[in-house]
Design a protein around this motif. Structure first.
Motif, short mmCIF file in Angstrom:
data_model
loop_
_atom_site.label_atom_id
_atom_site.label_comp_id
_atom_site.label_asym_id
_atom_site.label_seq_id
_atom_site.Cartn_x
_atom_site.Cartn_y
_atom_site.Cartn_z
N PRO A 160 -61.33 19.49 -16.51
CA PRO A 160 -62.48 20.26 -16.03
C PRO A 160 -62.24 21.75 -16.22
O PRO A 160 -61.15 22.25 -15.92
CB PRO A 160 -62.55 19.90 -14.55
CG PRO A 160 -61.84 18.60 -14.43
CD PRO A 160 -60.81 18.57 -15.51
N PRO B 109 -55.61 19.23 -13.75
CA PRO B 109 -55.91 20.59 -13.30
C PRO B 109 -57.36 20.99 -13.58
O PRO B 109 -58.00 20.42 -14.45
CB PRO B 109 -54.96 21.44 -14.15
CG PRO B 109 -54.70 20.62 -15.36
CD PRO B 109 -54.79 19.18 -14.94
N THR B 110 -57.82 21.98 -12.84
CA THR B 110 -59.10 22.60 -13.16
C THR B 110 -58.80 23.98 -13.73
O THR B 110 -58.02 24.74 -13.16
CB THR B 110 -59.98 22.74 -11.90
OG1 THR B 110 -60.27 21.43 -11.44
CG2 THR B 110 -61.28 23.46 -12.23
N THR C 154 -59.77 27.75 -15.20
CA THR C 154 -60.80 28.77 -15.07
C THR C 154 -60.61 29.91 -16.07
O THR C 154 -61.41 30.85 -16.07
CB THR C 154 -60.84 29.37 -13.65
OG1 THR C 154 -59.52 29.81 -13.34
CG2 THR C 154 -61.29 28.34 -12.64
N THR D 282 -64.94 32.23 -11.28
CA THR D 282 -65.14 31.27 -10.20
C THR D 282 -63.81 30.67 -9.80
O THR D 282 -63.13 30.06 -10.62
CB THR D 282 -66.08 30.11 -10.63
OG1 THR D 282 -65.98 29.98 -12.04
CG2 THR D 282 -67.49 30.35 -10.20
N PRO D 283 -63.42 30.85 -8.56
CA PRO D 283 -62.13 30.31 -8.15
C PRO D 283 -62.14 28.79 -8.10
O PRO D 283 -63.18 28.18 -7.92
CB PRO D 283 -61.93 30.90 -6.76
CG PRO D 283 -63.22 31.44 -6.32
CD PRO D 283 -64.13 31.53 -7.50
N GLY D 284 -61.00 28.21 -8.30
CA GLY D 284 -60.88 26.76 -8.23
C GLY D 284 -61.12 26.27 -6.82
O GLY D 284 -61.06 27.05 -5.86
N PRO D 285 -61.37 25.01 -6.65
CA PRO D 285 -61.76 24.48 -5.36
C PRO D 285 -60.61 24.36 -4.36
O PRO D 285 -60.85 24.31 -3.17
CB PRO D 285 -62.33 23.11 -5.69
CG PRO D 285 -61.69 22.74 -6.99
CD PRO D 285 -61.40 24.01 -7.71
N SER D 286 -59.37 24.31 -4.80
CA SER D 286 -58.28 24.11 -3.85
C SER D 286 -57.09 24.99 -4.24
O SER D 286 -57.04 25.50 -5.35
CB SER D 286 -57.89 22.63 -3.82
OG SER D 286 -57.46 22.25 -5.11
N PRO D 287 -56.13 25.15 -3.35
CA PRO D 287 -55.02 26.06 -3.65
C PRO D 287 -54.32 25.70 -4.96
O PRO D 287 -54.14 24.53 -5.27
CB PRO D 287 -54.08 25.87 -2.46
CG PRO D 287 -54.92 25.33 -1.38
CD PRO D 287 -56.01 24.55 -2.04
N LEU D 288 -53.92 26.72 -5.68
CA LEU D 288 -53.25 26.50 -6.95
C LEU D 288 -51.90 25.85 -6.74
O LEU D 288 -51.31 25.93 -5.67
CB LEU D 288 -53.07 27.83 -7.65
CG LEU D 288 -52.25 28.84 -6.85
CD1 LEU D 288 -50.83 28.86 -7.33
CD2 LEU D 288 -52.90 30.19 -6.92
#
Lengths: 228, 632
Positions: free
Chosen positions: B190, B526-527, B529, B554-560
């Motif tokens: 994604p 991973p997502t 960005t 756009t920040p990812g949905p959860s902590p890196l």
């Protein structure tokens, strides 16, 4: 921003293979394959066209040939017969479309007053079998054509026309053969466990291949048989 | 938040399986990539040995080290081996290992087809290489011009091995290309948009299209030759009116894109190495992508510049000359962008970086002599001389091989978990660099002084002696350099320094997972960005004031997180493909089927039919078993 560059992403249910485009992998692969096949037939057809009219001895495709001993070889291509086989192959594509539709419609209730055609449209076995049968008939025509040519004195060794003609149409015939075997495997699966809407993709991929092989034949028929 | 210190622990096993059978039955793209790497390196050594024998024969005038006949086999097999069995599969090793890791996938789209590609390559490679031990190796040059290769002029089995072998190897390349096209289009993580893909994946993507479009013409040319040789057709029979240029056109329609098939993966590798060791994003990412695509397109329109000497006429010569000059533009753009990538960067001169910089310099020399050939009048002086040999070795050795070595030094820590020794690497680099220039630079002179290529010996007093002797010394240096490399490569697997997940401070996804990567690659997909996710992760403000590098903000949905722990696929609930030897068995069937043709040479029709039909039965049976068994 950007501090969340690699975020953990739960790809949900592990067994549903999510794809980037949403299309199945096989669908993309078959298109890549067909693209490659275009180059294969383009090379074969180009060679035929480059060698057109270059044969030193007959028989020739569209003109009469008299050899040193005075024996006359008439123009060898039999356009009426090949027109018939072309029609057969085109009809097989229609049957393939109906086969895919039948698989897609499987399970949707028939209207109460459904006529014979509506019922026939639901039979994937009928249309898969029909497609394979028409494809096999095309191969029958080709076998007849090849035998007749050899009897009339044109083999793959005779001249440039013989080499290019038999190789090009032979390659196409081999593709039709693979298609017929593929369709018969689908028919067999349909008869043993039944194909339904969940199998649409499998039938769709076979259909793409089959239509491609048909389109190639239209090009071959036009360039080799119709244009003198 | 993630800790960025590399975990200082011993390497975990890449896979829970071991033993010979686990390699035969593997469907893991990383293990297949490793198989490609080892096999291609073995063929690279064989091809190099052939080169050393060639140069020994040419060291002095009128040497009798090998016979003319053996010499023909040596230069034919040197070219065939290096192109089809060494450089292409070395690139394939990186496609296999890196593409899924770089796009954030767990494997390729068709893991079993991938195994099939490898086994066809190995068996086809053995098929085409073994005959040299019996002095019946192919002997008509790596581009096998017909009618020279027809029965009339090459009646022995030599060319049979070549025709059949190349046909088989083509199947391997095509199957792999369909696989990678699908993988790159369809299995990106994604957020991994096309314009965020690492440059190596981009260049590989272009190469796969070149493969699927360029291989069919040579397949057809080889089918014609095969039919002429075994079934008496007339495709290349000049006495029957055949065109002596048919083979040349069909071959070079393949052959020129092939040049880019050989070089673009190396371009991709150095495009990973240069930003990493300059600590700067790749300069002009978009233009690098477009120029790669442009090279791919134009690569199909320049084939006849290999044929200026055959008399195609002024119009054809002019068009192909123009197209050839045009292709220098996107190639030049790439060179300037690499230089601009290093400009004002924090350059670290590691071994991979040195190889990458060597590619820029050496490829530029080869590229410039290439542009010289694009002018037909100049080409008429240079064609079939050692000047051409110098040119294509500067692009293939100075380009592809330098790039591949950059890739090997760069990715060895990822693949094995350990560094290659830097000191031995430096020795290898400098010996390699000096040896290469000492071998190939003098060939420019001997070529312009009129020395034709492919002659097995020459008389003294033509001004060629010194240049040939220097080239031979250079080749011996390359032999020593390669020995140092092999020693380093083998030794570092067990003795190299522990590398950790991200030893170079690189920016792309493959460095976010442990080294060697676990069999499932990513515990969580991973997502993405931006183009440089790991640099974003380490220093969110690293590119402030510069362009966005594909960053959407756009920040990812959860902590890196950077993955540092190794689990098993089972404990994570990730379904893995079953190991299966069916693809290997199917590949064997394919090669057996084709090899039946060899018996026709001795009129053993029954044996030929038995072997061919037996092979076909294995192929169909293997394929059936493969298609009816579940993947995972």
């Amino acid at each position: 921003m950007a501090s969340h560059a690699i975020a953990g992403h739960d790809d949900g249910h592990a067994h549903t293979h999510h794809t980037t485009t949403g299309l199945d992998n096989r669908k993309i692969a078959i298109w890549a394959f067909i693209g490659s096949e275009c180059m294969l037939f383009a090379s074969l057809i180009s060679t035929y066209l480059i060698y057109k009219g270059k044969s030193l001895v007959g028989p020739y495709p569209h003109t009469e040939y008299t050899d040193a001993s005075g024996k006359v070889f008439p123009a060898i291509l039999d356009i009426p017969v090949t027109s018939a086989s072309t029609f057969v192959l085109l009809m097989s594509s229609l049957a393939m479309v109906l086969a895919l539709q039948a698989v897609q419609l499987k399970g949707t209730p028939l209207p109460a007053n459904a006529g014979w055609w509506t019922r026939a449209q639901r039979s994937s076995q009928l249309w898969l079998g029909m497609t394979a049968l028409l494809g096999a008939s095309f191969l029958g025509f080709q076998a007849y054509e090849f035998t007749a040519f050899v009897r009339e004195g044109l083999t793959i060794k005779t001249n440039l026309f013989g080499s290019t003609f038999f190789t090009l149409t032979g390659f196409h015939g081999a593709h039709v053969t693979v298609g017929v075997l593929w369709l018969m495997s689908l028919l067999w699966i349909d008869r043993t466990r039944g194909l339904g809407p969940q199998d649409e993709l499998v039938v769709d991929i076979a259909a793409l291949y089959w239509h491609f092989v048909d389109v190639v034949w239209i090009v071959i028929f036009t360039l080799i048989y119709l244009i003198q | 938040m993630a800790t960025l210190a590399a975990p200082a622990r011993a390497t975990a096993p890449a896979s829970t399986q071991s033993g010979l059978w686990s390699w035969i039955a593997t469907t893991d793209h990383k293990r297949i990539g490793t198989l490609y790497l080892w096999t291609a390196l073995a063929f690279f050594l064989i091809g190099g040995l052939e080169a050393a024998l060639i140069r020994t024969q040419l060291a002095r005038p009128n040497m009798g080290f090998v016979s003319a006949d053996t010499y023909n086999q040596l230069f034919t097999m040197h070219g065939t081996t290096m192109v089809f069995l060494a450089v292409m599969p070395l690139s394939a090793a990186f496609f296999n290992y890196l593409i899924p890791l770089q796009i954030g996938a767990r494997d390729v789209a068709f893991p079993r087809l991938n195994a099939f590609s490898y086994w066809v390559y190995l068996l086809g490679g053995i098929f085409i290489t073994l005959p040299i031990l019996f002095q019946v190796a192919p002997d008509a040059g790596w581009f096998g011009y017909a009618p020279l290769t027809t029965n009339q002029f090459s009646s022995g089995p030599n060319i049979d091995f070549w025709v059949i072998g190349l046909q088989v190897l083509g199947v391997s390349s095509l199957a792999a290309a369909f696989n990678f096209i699908t993988t790159i289009i369809n299995l990106r993580a994604p957020g991994m948009t096309l314009m965020r893909m690492p440059m190596f994946t981009w260049m590989s993507f272009v190469v796969q299209f070149l493969l699927i479009l360029a291989f069919p013409p040579i397949t057809v040319a080889l089918v014609f030759l095969l039919m002429d040789r075994f079934f008496g057709t007339t495709f290349y029979a000049i006495a029957q009116g055949a065109d002596p240029l048919l083979w040349q056109h069909l071959f070079w329609v393949f052959g020129h894109p092939e040049v880019y098939i050989l070089i673009l993966p190396a371009f991709g590798l150095v495009s990973e190495v240069l930003p990493t060791f300059s600590k700067k994003p790749l300069f002009g990412y978009n233009v690098m992508v477009y120029s790669g695509i442009m090279i791919g397109f134009l690569g199909f329109g320049v084939w006849a510049h290999h044929m200026f000497a055959v008399g195609m006429g002024a119009v054809a010569d002019s068009i192909f000359s123009l197209m050839t000059m045009l292709i220098a533009i996107p190639t030049g753009v790439k060179i300037f962008n690499w230089i601009a990538t290093m400009w004002a960067g924090e350059v670290r001169f590691t071994v991979p970086m040195k190889f990458a910089i060597a590619l820029i310099a050496m490829f530029t020399i080869g590229g410039i002599s290439g542009v010289m050939h694009s002018s037909p009048p100049a080409d008429l002086q240079q064609t079939d001389s050692y000047f051409v040999v110098a040119h294509f070795h500067y692009v293939l050795f100075g380009g592809s091989i330098m790039g591949i070595f950059a890739g090997i030094y760069h990715y060895y820590p990822k693949i094995t978990g350990r560094f290659l020794d830097e000191r031995l690497g430096n020795v290898h680099f400098w010996l390699n660099f000096i040896g290469m220039n000492l071998t190939f630079f003098p060939m420019h002179f001997s070529g312009l002084l009129g020395m034709p290529r492919r002659i097995y010996t020459y008389d003294a007093g033509q001004g060629w002696d010194l240049f040939n002797l220097l080239a031979t010394y250079g080749t011996y240096l390359l032999v020593i350099a390669t020995a140092v490399f092999v020693w380093n490569f083998v030794r570092s697997r067990t003795r190299g320094a522990i590398a950790g997940g991200d030893p170079w401070g690189a920016a792309t996804l493959e460095w976010s997972i442990p080294s060697p990567p676990p069999e499932y690659n990513f515990a969580q997909i991973p997502t993405v960005t931006s183009r440089y996710p790991l640099w974003d992760l380490k220093d969110p403000s690293w590119h402030e004031g510069e362009d966005s590098h594909g960053d959407t903000g756009t920040p990812g949905p959860s902590p890196l997180r950077e993955e540092t722990e190794t689990h098993t696929a089972k404990s994570l609930g990730i379904p893995m493909p079953y190991p299966t030897a069916k693809p290997a068995f199917t590949a064997l069937g394919l090669v057996v089927m084709f090899s039946g043709l060899l018996f026709l040479r001795n009129d053993l029709f029954a044996v030929a039919m038995t072997v061919t039909l037996g092979g076909a039965a294995m192929l169909i049976g293997g394929l059936y078993a493969w298609l009816t068994s579940p993947l995972e």
